[in-house]
Design a protein around this motif. Sequence first.
Motif, PDB file in Angstrom:
ATOM      1  N   ALA A  49      35.468  46.240  27.182  1.00  0.00           N
ATOM      2  CA  ALA A  49      34.129  46.581  26.707  1.00  0.00           C
ATOM      3  C   ALA A  49      33.155  46.793  27.865  1.00  0.00           C
ATOM      4  O   ALA A  49      33.392  46.343  28.981  1.00  0.00           O
ATOM      5  CB  ALA A  49      33.621  45.459  25.812  1.00  0.00           C
ATOM      6  N   GLY A  50      32.037  47.462  27.556  1.00  0.00           N
ATOM      7  CA  GLY A  50      31.053  47.705  28.603  1.00  0.00           C
ATOM      8  C   GLY A  50      29.620  47.516  28.179  1.00  0.00           C
ATOM      9  O   GLY A  50      28.725  47.532  29.018  1.00  0.00           O
ATOM     10  N   ILE A  51      29.390  47.328  26.882  1.00  0.00           N
ATOM     11  CA  ILE A  51      27.999  47.287  26.405  1.00  0.00           C
ATOM     12  C   ILE A  51      27.655  45.908  25.845  1.00  0.00           C
ATOM     13  O   ILE A  51      28.349  45.395  24.963  1.00  0.00           O
ATOM     14  CB  ILE A  51      27.775  48.355  25.302  1.00  0.00           C
ATOM     15  CG1 ILE A  51      27.924  49.758  25.885  1.00  0.00           C
ATOM     16  CG2 ILE A  51      26.407  48.190  24.627  1.00  0.00           C
ATOM     17  CD1 ILE A  51      26.828  50.155  26.859  1.00  0.00           C
ATOM     18  N   LEU A  52      26.591  45.336  26.359  1.00  0.00           N
ATOM     19  CA  LEU A  52      26.113  44.051  25.851  1.00  0.00           C
ATOM     20  C   LEU A  52      24.833  44.257  25.042  1.00  0.00           C
ATOM     21  O   LEU A  52      23.906  44.943  25.482  1.00  0.00           O
ATOM     22  CB  LEU A  52      25.803  43.096  27.005  1.00  0.00           C
ATOM     23  CG  LEU A  52      26.990  42.610  27.833  1.00  0.00           C
ATOM     24  CD1 LEU A  52      26.511  41.608  28.883  1.00  0.00           C
ATOM     25  CD2 LEU A  52      28.049  41.972  26.961  1.00  0.00           C
ATOM     26  N   GLU A  53      24.801  43.623  23.877  1.00  0.00           N
ATOM     27  CA  GLU A  53      23.572  43.626  23.079  1.00  0.00           C
ATOM     28  C   GLU A  53      22.511  42.783  23.790  1.00  0.00           C
ATOM     29  O   GLU A  53      22.828  41.931  24.618  1.00  0.00           O
ATOM     30  CB  GLU A  53      23.838  42.994  21.705  1.00  0.00           C
ATOM     31  CG  GLU A  53      24.776  43.790  20.842  1.00  0.00           C
ATOM     32  CD  GLU A  53      25.134  43.041  19.558  1.00  0.00           C
ATOM     33  OE1 GLU A  53      24.673  41.891  19.373  1.00  0.00           O
ATOM     34  OE2 GLU A  53      25.895  43.601  18.759  1.00  0.00           O
ATOM     35  N   ARG A  54      21.287  42.954  23.355  1.00  0.00           N
ATOM     36  CA  ARG A  54      20.162  42.202  23.942  1.00  0.00           C
ATOM     37  C   ARG A  54      20.417  40.699  23.930  1.00  0.00           C
ATOM     38  O   ARG A  54      20.234  40.011  24.942  1.00  0.00           O
ATOM     39  CB  ARG A  54      18.900  42.545  23.130  1.00  0.00           C
ATOM     40  CG  ARG A  54      17.698  41.686  23.405  1.00  0.00           C
ATOM     41  CD  ARG A  54      16.668  41.832  22.296  1.00  0.00           C
ATOM     42  NE  ARG A  54      17.312  41.770  20.969  1.00  0.00           N
ATOM     43  CZ  ARG A  54      16.741  42.142  19.854  1.00  0.00           C
ATOM     44  NH1 ARG A  54      15.529  42.610  19.858  1.00  0.00           N
ATOM     45  NH2 ARG A  54      17.383  42.049  18.700  1.00  0.00           N
ATOM     46  N   ARG A  68      23.230  37.748  36.865  1.00  0.00           N
ATOM     47  CA  ARG A  68      23.695  38.941  37.576  1.00  0.00           C
ATOM     48  C   ARG A  68      23.596  40.192  36.688  1.00  0.00           C
ATOM     49  O   ARG A  68      23.407  41.300  37.190  1.00  0.00           O
ATOM     50  CB  ARG A  68      25.139  38.720  38.026  1.00  0.00           C
ATOM     51  CG  ARG A  68      25.526  39.432  39.312  1.00  0.00           C
ATOM     52  CD  ARG A  68      26.769  38.796  39.888  1.00  0.00           C
ATOM     53  NE  ARG A  68      27.894  38.792  38.979  1.00  0.00           N
ATOM     54  CZ  ARG A  68      28.788  39.778  38.878  1.00  0.00           C
ATOM     55  NH1 ARG A  68      28.686  40.836  39.631  1.00  0.00           N
ATOM     56  NH2 ARG A  68      29.793  39.676  38.037  1.00  0.00           N
ATOM     57  N   VAL A  69      23.734  39.982  35.357  1.00  0.00           N
ATOM     58  CA  VAL A  69      23.634  41.131  34.453  1.00  0.00           C
ATOM     59  C   VAL A  69      22.298  41.860  34.643  1.00  0.00           C
ATOM     60  O   VAL A  69      22.215  43.089  34.525  1.00  0.00           O
ATOM     61  CB  VAL A  69      23.840  40.701  32.979  1.00  0.00           C
ATOM     62  CG1 VAL A  69      22.888  39.616  32.553  1.00  0.00           C
ATOM     63  CG2 VAL A  69      23.734  41.881  32.042  1.00  0.00           C
ATOM     64  N   LEU A 102      24.540  48.042  30.063  1.00  0.00           N
ATOM     65  CA  LEU A 102      25.871  48.423  30.517  1.00  0.00           C
ATOM     66  C   LEU A 102      26.308  47.388  31.548  1.00  0.00           C
ATOM     67  O   LEU A 102      25.715  47.304  32.640  1.00  0.00           O
ATOM     68  CB  LEU A 102      25.831  49.815  31.159  1.00  0.00           C
ATOM     69  CG  LEU A 102      27.175  50.323  31.643  1.00  0.00           C
ATOM     70  CD1 LEU A 102      27.993  50.875  30.490  1.00  0.00           C
ATOM     71  CD2 LEU A 102      27.010  51.394  32.709  1.00  0.00           C
ATOM     72  N   TYR A 103      27.277  46.577  31.183  1.00  0.00           N
ATOM     73  CA  TYR A 103      27.749  45.506  32.077  1.00  0.00           C
ATOM     74  C   TYR A 103      29.192  45.220  31.665  1.00  0.00           C
ATOM     75  O   TYR A 103      29.441  44.595  30.631  1.00  0.00           O
ATOM     76  CB  TYR A 103      26.874  44.263  31.895  1.00  0.00           C
ATOM     77  CG  TYR A 103      27.065  43.210  32.959  1.00  0.00           C
ATOM     78  CD1 TYR A 103      26.786  43.468  34.306  1.00  0.00           C
ATOM     79  CD2 TYR A 103      27.533  41.933  32.619  1.00  0.00           C
ATOM     80  CE1 TYR A 103      26.944  42.484  35.272  1.00  0.00           C
ATOM     81  CE2 TYR A 103      27.680  40.949  33.582  1.00  0.00           C
ATOM     82  CZ  TYR A 103      27.387  41.232  34.911  1.00  0.00           C
ATOM     83  OH  TYR A 103      27.546  40.242  35.870  1.00  0.00           O
ATOM     84  N   PRO A 104      30.150  45.699  32.437  1.00  0.00           N
ATOM     85  CA  PRO A 104      31.548  45.643  31.991  1.00  0.00           C
ATOM     86  C   PRO A 104      32.051  44.229  31.709  1.00  0.00           C
ATOM     87  O   PRO A 104      31.613  43.261  32.337  1.00  0.00           O
ATOM     88  CB  PRO A 104      32.312  46.249  33.172  1.00  0.00           C
ATOM     89  CG  PRO A 104      31.325  47.082  33.904  1.00  0.00           C
ATOM     90  CD  PRO A 104      29.998  46.407  33.711  1.00  0.00           C
ATOM     91  N   ASN A 301      30.449  41.495  21.765  1.00  0.00           N
ATOM     92  CA  ASN A 301      29.196  40.881  21.312  1.00  0.00           C
ATOM     93  C   ASN A 301      29.430  39.925  20.139  1.00  0.00           C
ATOM     94  O   ASN A 301      28.811  38.870  20.055  1.00  0.00           O
ATOM     95  CB  ASN A 301      28.199  41.984  20.929  1.00  0.00           C
ATOM     96  CG  ASN A 301      27.778  42.790  22.142  1.00  0.00           C
ATOM     97  OD1 ASN A 301      27.151  42.254  23.041  1.00  0.00           O
ATOM     98  ND2 ASN A 301      28.145  44.068  22.195  1.00  0.00           N
ATOM     99  N   LEU A 302      30.351  40.310  19.239  1.00  0.00           N
ATOM    100  CA  LEU A 302      30.668  39.421  18.114  1.00  0.00           C
ATOM    101  C   LEU A 302      31.337  38.149  18.600  1.00  0.00           C
ATOM    102  O   LEU A 302      31.094  37.062  18.071  1.00  0.00           O
ATOM    103  CB  LEU A 302      31.627  40.125  17.150  1.00  0.00           C
ATOM    104  CG  LEU A 302      31.051  40.980  16.042  1.00  0.00           C
ATOM    105  CD1 LEU A 302      32.179  41.445  15.130  1.00  0.00           C
ATOM    106  CD2 LEU A 302      30.005  40.231  15.226  1.00  0.00           C
TER     107      LEU A 302
END
Length: 392
Positions: A49-54, A68-69, A102-104, A301-302
């Motif tokens: 994955a590469g996308i983190l929710e808020r 670091r994100v 975007l944070y792998p 994220n889940l």
Amino acid sequence: MSNTTRTQVAIVGGGPAGLMLSHLLHNAGIESVVIDNRTVEQIETTHRAGILERDSVRLLVDSGVSDRVLTDGHEHEGISLRFGGVSHRIDFQKLAGASCWLYPQTEVFIDLHRARTRDGGDVRYGVSDAEVTGVTDTPIVRFTDADGARQEITADLVVGADGSRSICRGLVADAHQYFREYPFAWFGVMVQAPPSAPELIYTRAPEGFALISQRTDTVQRMYFQCDPGENPDDWSDDRIWDQLHTRLSGEDGFRLKDGPVLERTVLPFRSFVQSPMRHGKLLLAGDAAHTVPPTGAKGLNLALADVRVLADVLERAITKDDDAALDTYTDRALSRVWKAQHFSYWMTTMLHNVDGASDFDEQRQLGELETLVASEAGSTYLAEGYTGWPLH
Ligand SMILES: Cc1cc2nc3c(=O)[nH]c(=O)nc-3n(C[C@H](O)[C@H](O)[C@H](O)COP(=O)(O)OP(=O)(O)OC[C@H]3O[C@@H](n4cnc5c(N)ncnc54)[C@H](O)[C@@H]3O)c2cc1C
């Protein structure tokens, strides 16, 4: 008996769910031991994955894993939906007052692994032959450690955070499994090229779906819809770029920046939920209990949202002797899971082509996309779902 470890919570699986749970439990003063059958190097180099929710970003930062994100990740205030050869921006900040990052997943793992090491966490990587017994009474996890010695962990509670091929899932008696398969897969590539766009581009083209994502200034992540039976080795760089260029082309003259393909994989995908997520002293989290198609960027994220709820439930059960808290876990976790299942299914079916679809089906799909981008209510629904519903 020297190979026996006693702890409060044994966690099978050191992915985002298992490591984050171990970290949150540590913050609450609860001991845990995590085992994982991959090595640190294997996990660090597996692209996912590469996308983190808020709220996933907030969880990493506020719980003290790492900030670091915020420095190395990239805030994305929107995405582009591209169809009919034209891009339409969905502005998350304007519509939902939120961004995603975007944070792998490899970086999320590095942060969690460092945080567990920093805090003296007990995480055993490279184990094999794990088995879990006694989940209704006295949980025991047995495994062979990286040096080949047989080990045993006895615990008050055990958590199955062992991903989509979970061995723990089958220990939940009388579970119901909800399942949906799709007639397509994603062909995922990592390519050496500069970014073609500052944000993700989700494309629906007559030839099928494509997603343009980013990683660094010189390496990019891209996907295109393919047959689940495709062999990645049958695909030359030229053939891959031909598919991507064709699907992204359009009257606006947009052109992808290309380069050598560094890695290629075929990712089959499906929707899956197992309920309940608890049996006796065993609780499931993350992909062990549910998987979503990757289109909505919800899986990682889940997993993080589950363990936020689970850490609260375990803390109440362990420190306040409140076993009734364990009973609340499935319903609390699944209310978000089913929202995410719908969102992922909706994004998937709106953007992919199905073999044998009629011209009516194709025109209806375009009608849906046109409605979505023209309607503030429709675009807001997408923006809220993509950046993540608030964690309660
Ligand atoms: C190729 C790919 C691309 C993806 N892309 C996206 C995306 O773009 N966006 C998104 O949001 N999600 C994506 N996902 C999903 C996301 O990676 C997962 O949802 C996320 O990793 C779930 O975290 P988890 O901790 O539940 O499971 P995992 O990350 O799978 O972690 C489970 C861990 O358990 C370990 N394990 C398994 N079995 C055992 C055992 N028997 N004994 C000991 N250890 C065991 C595994 O080694 C693993 O480290 C993708 C997944 C894949 C596979």
